[in-house]
Design an enzyme around this catalytic site. Structure first.
Site, PDB file in Angstrom:
ATOM      1  N   LYS A  94     -10.904  -0.730  10.081  1.00 29.57           N
ATOM      2  CA  LYS A  94     -11.031  -1.907   9.220  1.00 29.57           C
ATOM      3  C   LYS A  94     -11.436  -3.147  10.013  1.00 29.57           C
ATOM      4  O   LYS A  94     -11.636  -4.215   9.427  1.00 29.57           O
ATOM      5  CB  LYS A  94      -9.716  -2.159   8.479  1.00 29.57           C
ATOM      6  CG  LYS A  94      -9.323  -1.041   7.512  1.00 29.57           C
ATOM      7  CD  LYS A  94      -8.028  -1.350   6.787  1.00 29.57           C
ATOM      8  CE  LYS A  94      -7.513  -0.164   5.991  1.00 29.57           C
ATOM      9  NZ  LYS A  94      -8.394   0.205   4.862  1.00 29.57           N
ATOM     10  N   ASP A 127       2.893  -4.217   8.122  1.00 31.50           N
ATOM     11  CA  ASP A 127       1.638  -3.503   7.893  1.00 31.50           C
ATOM     12  C   ASP A 127       0.518  -4.516   8.099  1.00 31.50           C
ATOM     13  O   ASP A 127       0.292  -5.390   7.269  1.00 31.50           O
ATOM     14  CB  ASP A 127       1.627  -2.939   6.470  1.00 31.50           C
ATOM     15  CG  ASP A 127       0.293  -2.295   6.092  1.00 31.50           C
ATOM     16  OD1 ASP A 127      -0.669  -2.371   6.882  1.00 31.50           O
ATOM     17  OD2 ASP A 127       0.219  -1.732   4.984  1.00 31.50           O
ATOM     18  N   CYS A 181      -4.670   2.522  -3.855  1.00 30.61           N
ATOM     19  CA  CYS A 181      -3.448   3.003  -3.201  1.00 30.61           C
ATOM     20  C   CYS A 181      -2.312   1.991  -3.355  1.00 30.61           C
ATOM     21  O   CYS A 181      -1.557   1.726  -2.411  1.00 30.61           O
ATOM     22  CB  CYS A 181      -3.689   3.298  -1.717  1.00 30.61           C
ATOM     23  SG  CYS A 181      -4.796   4.690  -1.432  1.00 30.61           S
ATOM     24  N   HIS A 188       0.852  -1.177   0.000  1.00 34.91           N
ATOM     25  CA  HIS A 188       0.000   0.000   0.000  1.00 34.91           C
ATOM     26  C   HIS A 188       0.892   1.232   0.000  1.00 34.91           C
ATOM     27  O   HIS A 188       2.023   1.198   0.495  1.00 34.91           O
ATOM     28  CB  HIS A 188      -0.891  -0.026   1.250  1.00 34.91           C
ATOM     29  CG  HIS A 188      -1.956   1.005   1.304  1.00 34.91           C
ATOM     30  ND1 HIS A 188      -1.714   2.308   1.668  1.00 34.91           N
ATOM     31  CD2 HIS A 188      -3.293   0.927   1.067  1.00 34.91           C
ATOM     32  CE1 HIS A 188      -2.848   2.987   1.660  1.00 34.91           C
ATOM     33  NE2 HIS A 188      -3.819   2.184   1.285  1.00 34.91           N
ATOM     34  N   GLN A 222      -4.701  -5.068   6.944  1.00 34.90           N
ATOM     35  CA  GLN A 222      -5.654  -6.012   6.365  1.00 34.90           C
ATOM     36  C   GLN A 222      -5.630  -7.375   7.047  1.00 34.90           C
ATOM     37  O   GLN A 222      -6.428  -8.254   6.689  1.00 34.90           O
ATOM     38  CB  GLN A 222      -5.368  -6.184   4.868  1.00 34.90           C
ATOM     39  CG  GLN A 222      -5.506  -4.922   4.049  1.00 34.90           C
ATOM     40  CD  GLN A 222      -6.938  -4.421   3.973  1.00 34.90           C
ATOM     41  OE1 GLN A 222      -7.889  -5.159   4.214  1.00 34.90           O
ATOM     42  NE2 GLN A 222      -7.098  -3.150   3.642  1.00 34.90           N
TER      43      GLN A 222
END
Length: 409
Positions: free
Chosen positions: A224, A198, A364, A121, A201
């Site tokens: 999220k 990261d 993104c 991302h 997700q």
């Protein structure tokens, strides 16, 4: 997991959009919120709205207890060793920028290497570009396999003795790929590099254990994972955080302020300048309670089944291309695709007219779009409140879209 009962907890799903029952398939962008989270935030503002840490009055004490209680919930949720390793931020983007600006600036020198991947991302690309430019470090990319996965062999070839930082997403927001973070972290550590993850997700969809992953930093966002917008978390190993300087300064994070110099509070507060995101933290705590009660492992298992069903149904549509691994077990609840001769924005517009919300654009992830040799894609992302009936509606909508543009052109 009883999805029928779960759906009842999300009031926004009980509505019509453009004359059709809403099918929300954009949870990778932001998830919907259960009543438990909405009520927790409402209760803060209605019953004990106050600043934290500063006051000794009853409302202030109650707010502080709830705020710091949320930190403990996060610690337990990701299996951090101490609450000192849990820093509240504005989201994943802020967390990653903090690592790049604080740790990166202090520890990178000209000729050092930062390793990321083509699937990242923008939030896990641009901070590293900036810090590489400032320090003279080299930004390198782990190549992807034909199906969009990362091979450990490629990781070993890319990470070298010059590598100081490896930063990889655990789950791709485009391909849905679940990356082998534990194994990549081991390779990074063999070369003396740190591992940044990261987790935007992954935290909503699977069990997270930062100690088992042995990552040095882990970033994720509340919005999220059924929580509110505007708050996220940076986990960092205590020994690393203690040696890092804050990048924001002001109230709350100070110990002593003199005319010419100041000293900082201990962890985690030295990284939390100003009035914190109190309602957001309380909402995140409620979201963690909600997810924990259902069980992250049950959420991932359900999403695997839903994704497999979606890929099977969508693959029957002639001219539709699905990107990423073709096995649902290799991905989280994301299916990114294109329909031949239909621009993703046009596709999303037609689906919206049917009450179906999907994402369209570059997500993104422009370097990944270039790697895929496309300018944009459409994306359907699933969560614990989606059903096979939602997938059926999506497939019907895609067929209608194909027929519409075939007839028009």
């Amino acid at each position: 997991m009883n999805v029928t009962e779960v759906r009842k907890m999300f009031p926004i799903l009980d509505q019509e959009v453009n004359g059709h029952p809403l099918v929300y398939l954009d949870s990778a962008a932001t998830s919907q919120k259960p009543v438990q989270v909405i009520e927790a935030i409402d209760a803060y503002y209605r019953e004990y709205n106050s600043n934290v840490h500063r006051g000794v009055h009853t409302l202030g004490t109650r707010a502080t207890d709830k705020y710091e209680g949320a930190r403990e919930k996060v610690r337990k949720f990701i299996n951090a060793t101490s609450v000192q390793e849990v820093i509240f931020t504005r989201g994943t983007t802020t967390a990653l920028n903090t690592v790049a600006a604080s740790y990166g600036r202090a520890n990178l020198r000209e000729g050092d290497e930062i390793v990321i991947s083509y699937m990242e991302h923008h939030s896990n690309i641009i901070p590293w570009q900036q810090i590489a430019r400032q320090t003279g470090a080299l930004l390198k990319y782990v190549p992807l396999q034909a199906d969009g996965t990362i091979s450990l062999e490629d990781a070993r070839e890319t990470i070298t003795s010059k590598t100081k930082i490896v930063s990889i997403m655990q789950v791709s927001n485009v391909l849905g790929v679940i990356n082998p973070i534990k194994e990549i972290a081991a390779i990074a550590h063999e070369h003396g590099a740190i591992m940044v993850v990261d987790g935007a997700q992954s935290a909503p969809h699977m069990k997270i254990d930062v100690r088992e992953l042995d990552c040095d930093f882990f970033a994720f966002s509340a919005h999220k994972m059924c929580g509110p917008t505007g708050i996220g978390v940076l986990y960092g190993k205590k020994e690393l955080l203690e040696n890092m300087e804050p990048i924001e300064f002001g109230g709350e994070m100070i110990d002593f302020v003199g005319l010419q110099e100041s000293t900082w509070k201990e962890l985690p507060w030295k990284f939390e300048a100003g009035t914190p995101i109190i309602a957001g933290a309380i909402g995140l705590g409620a979201a963690i309670d909600f997810i924990s009660e259902i069980g992250p492992e049950h959420i991932l298992e359900y999403e695997h089944k839903l994704t497999a069903y979606a890929m099977e149904k969508m693959s029957s549509i002639e001219g539709l291309t699905i990107y990423g691994p073709q096995s649902a077990d290799q991905r989280a609840g994301v299916v990114t695709f294109n329909l031949e001769e239909v621009h993703p924005h046009d596709l999303a517009t037609v689906l919206d007219a049917e009450g179906i919300a999907v994402r369209a654009g570059h997500h993104c992830a422009q370097p990944l779009m270039k790697w895929l040799d496309v300018s944009a894609t459409a994306r359907a992302s699933f969560y614990l409140y989606n059903t096979e009936q939602d997938i059926d509606r999506l497939v019907d909508g895609l067929v209608k879209t194909k027929e519409y543009f075939t007839n028009v052109f």
